[in-house]
Write an enzyme that holds these catalytic residues in place. Structure first.
Site, mmCIF file in Angstrom:
data_model
loop_
_atom_site.group_PDB
_atom_site.id
_atom_site.type_symbol
_atom_site.label_atom_id
_atom_site.label_comp_id
_atom_site.label_asym_id
_atom_site.label_seq_id
_atom_site.Cartn_x
_atom_site.Cartn_y
_atom_site.Cartn_z
ATOM 1 N N LYS A 1 130.837 36.213 -70.779
ATOM 2 C CA LYS A 1 131.697 36.138 -69.943
ATOM 3 C C LYS A 1 132.731 35.908 -70.890
ATOM 4 O O LYS A 1 133.795 37.182 -71.419
ATOM 5 C CB LYS A 1 131.936 35.013 -69.155
ATOM 6 C CG LYS A 1 133.488 34.569 -68.442
ATOM 7 C CD LYS A 1 134.314 33.759 -69.434
ATOM 8 C CE LYS A 1 134.009 32.274 -68.708
ATOM 9 N NZ LYS A 1 135.128 31.444 -69.357
ATOM 10 N N LYS B 1 141.595 29.892 -78.634
ATOM 11 C CA LYS B 1 140.014 30.262 -78.379
ATOM 12 C C LYS B 1 138.841 31.642 -78.530
ATOM 13 O O LYS B 1 137.542 31.663 -79.036
ATOM 14 C CB LYS B 1 139.252 30.051 -76.754
ATOM 15 C CG LYS B 1 138.512 29.665 -75.776
ATOM 16 C CD LYS B 1 137.964 28.477 -77.097
ATOM 17 C CE LYS B 1 135.831 28.352 -76.690
ATOM 18 N NZ LYS B 1 135.914 28.284 -75.130
ATOM 19 N N THR C 1 138.124 28.423 -70.325
ATOM 20 C CA THR C 1 138.224 29.657 -71.080
ATOM 21 C C THR C 1 138.857 31.551 -70.122
ATOM 22 O O THR C 1 137.924 30.941 -69.556
ATOM 23 C CB THR C 1 136.945 29.750 -71.881
ATOM 24 O OG1 THR C 1 137.189 28.256 -72.761
ATOM 25 C CG2 THR C 1 137.892 31.042 -72.856
#
Length: 290
Positions: free
Chosen positions: A240, A172, A97
């Site tokens: 993150k 995502k 990701t």
């Protein structure tokens, strides 16, 4: 069967690479900590390589599942990077990701060098990786995706191309945006039930089959009620991911007020020493700040 390389053997990459080997693919692995790669090779019968370049040499597909933008650049580029070892016509599949910016950057390099690049972040967590039941959301050129999808199927219950390069990463982001608000709502519900003096498990049994039901409710309510968070997807990694979501929202002019708020709540959890706790630890923050 394909010749594959897998770069990154963390809690996700280790079982994903194992599923490739179990499906009959020839797998070479690389990990920054070489002992993990050696252990994987002994367990699954593949081989390890000392650099990403050597792992990628001769591979039809090179998969990566590392930490962040910088980690991905490091395993892809440079004299020892995977791109230096990849052959024309091979395909790089990135399961990390990361930002769509680094995806576009690496996609352009790959295309110039004559091989494909598919951004393919995953959802389903460690359990999904171990059970071969991940959801994979992809971006990239259709022919590259069509070639990669049967190989990805070794560890996916669902794999879908969303659009051109970067679309998988943006999908995502949507996933993480939705989860952030959902987990905060579930945390508030569980904390409320406790304050109200009613049995949280009984509550979930009743409401879980209705409109309030979710994967998070089914899989996390018991550990939330038991104050157990040493499992699952870490708060550090969620922050993150949310930073990527918020930065992209700023770029495209999207409004994410709840996401921004929950991100700050996760910052509170980090300050409590919970950086490695599961994301459901938002309920612990509620109790601490009560």
């Amino acid at each position: 069967m394909a010749k594959c390389a897998f770069l990154g053997l963390g809690v996700m990459g280790h079982p994903m690479a194992g599923h490739l080997a179990a499906a009959g693919h020839e797998v070479t692995v690389y990990n920054r900590t070489a002992s993990k790669a050696d252990a994987w090779a002994q367990q699954h019968g593949g081989r390890m390589a000392p650099t990403p370049r050597e792992a990628a040499e001769g591979a039809d597909f090179v998969m990566a599942c590392v930490g962040n933008d910088d980690d991905l650049r490091q395993v892809c580029t440079g004299a020892d990077g995977a791109f230096a070892g990849m052959s024309e016509g091979a395909i790089f599949v990135d399961h990390t990701t990361v930002s769509s910016a680094v995806t576009h950057e690496l996609y352009a390099i790959a295309k110039a060098e004559g091989f494909g690049f598919v951004d393919a972040p995953v959802s389903g967590g460690q359990a999904g990786a171990e059970n071969g039941q991940l959801v994979v959301m992809c971006g990239g050129d259709q022919p590259d995706y069509d070639m990669a999808e049967p190989v990805i199927a070794a560890y996916a219950k669902l794999c879908k191309r969303i659009g051109d390069s970067g679309a998988g990463q943006k999908c995502k982001m949507v996933n993480q945006i939705c989860i952030a608000g959902l987990v905060q709502g579930l945390s508030e519900g569980m904390a409320f039930a406790e304050k109200a003096g009613i049995d949280g498990r009984a509550v979930v049994e009743v409401i879980g089959g209705g409109a309030a039901g979710s994967w998070q409710m089914v899989n996390r309510h018991e550990t939330m009620l038991d104050d157990k968070f040493d499992h699952g997807f870490a708060v550090d990694w969620m922050r993150k991911d949310l930073a990527i979501c918020l930065a992209t929202a700023e770029e495209i002019g999207a409004s994410l007020p709840v996401t921004a708020l929950v991100d700050q709540f996760y910052k509170d959890v980090q300050s409590m020493g919970g950086g490695r706790w599961d994301t459901s630890s938002l309920v612990k923050r509620l109790k601490a700040f009560d």
